[in-house]
Design an enzyme around this catalytic site. Structure first.
Site, PDB file in Angstrom:
ATOM      1  CB  CYS A  72      32.009  53.835  18.131  1.00  0.00           C
ATOM      2  SG  CYS A  72      33.484  54.703  18.662  1.00  0.00           S
ATOM      3  CG  HIS A 105      53.968  45.443  25.427  1.00  0.00           C
ATOM      4  ND1 HIS A 105      54.707  46.184  24.537  1.00  0.00           N
ATOM      5  CD2 HIS A 105      54.511  44.196  25.417  1.00  0.00           C
ATOM      6  CE1 HIS A 105      55.658  45.423  24.018  1.00  0.00           C
ATOM      7  NE2 HIS A 105      55.554  44.209  24.529  1.00  0.00           N
ATOM      8  CG  ASN A 106      49.294  48.458  26.856  1.00  0.00           C
ATOM      9  OD1 ASN A 106      49.334  48.341  25.644  1.00  0.00           O
ATOM     10  ND2 ASN A 106      50.103  49.260  27.524  1.00  0.00           N
TER      11      ASN A 106
END
Length: 149
Positions: A72, A105-106
């Site tokens: 978006c 890392h996530n």
């Protein structure tokens, strides 16, 4: 080799502000021979981003898609929406390093790209990096495990 199961399609969706960038990413995926499912929107007509973010997040959440791509204008709306789904870790990325860290890392499973703030060609590089970077686990796994409510 991608750490994602690319036998499954990639779920991709956007609002009107992300439409052109989504079309570029679809061309990139087609060129790479990677399957995808386009959840829309299908024009530049004004639409509501949750109408496209929820189906993409649901497909990832249900295991119907390898991972998700949402676009978006700022990426904030689609990221907020996608992150309402359990098991979704949607990360806003505006550069390759962020895409890499979101994965390492996530363990992000949805990349959210701010279409109004990325240069031509950068979205493809981010998608390629995201798609081909593995989660490091270790100390990061402990943190990711604490995310779910």
């Amino acid at each position: 080799m991608s750490p994602f199961n690319l036998k499954l399609p990639i779920a991709i969706g956007c609002d009107h502000a992300g439409f052109d960038c989504k079309e570029e990413l679809i061309s990139f995926l087609e060129g790479e021979g990677i399957a995808f499912k386009d959840y829309g929107t299908f024009s530049k007509d004004s639409v509501d981003y949750p109408d496209f973010a929820h189906p993409v997040a649901s497909a990832v959440e249900k295991g119907e898609a390898a991972f998700g791509v949402l676009l978006c204008g700022s990426a904030n709306g689609v990221a907020i929406t996608a992150n309402k789904h359990q098991g979704i870790r949607a990360a806003i990325c505006w550069g390759e390093e962020l895409a890499e860290l979101a994965r390492k890392h996530n363990d992000a499973n949805v990349i959210c790209i701010p279409a109004r703030f990325v240069r031509d060609g950068d979205a493809e590089k981010m998608l390629d990096t995201f798609m081909n970077t593995a989660f490091e686990g270790g100390r990061h796994a402990n943190r990711v495990d604490k995310i779910a409510c």
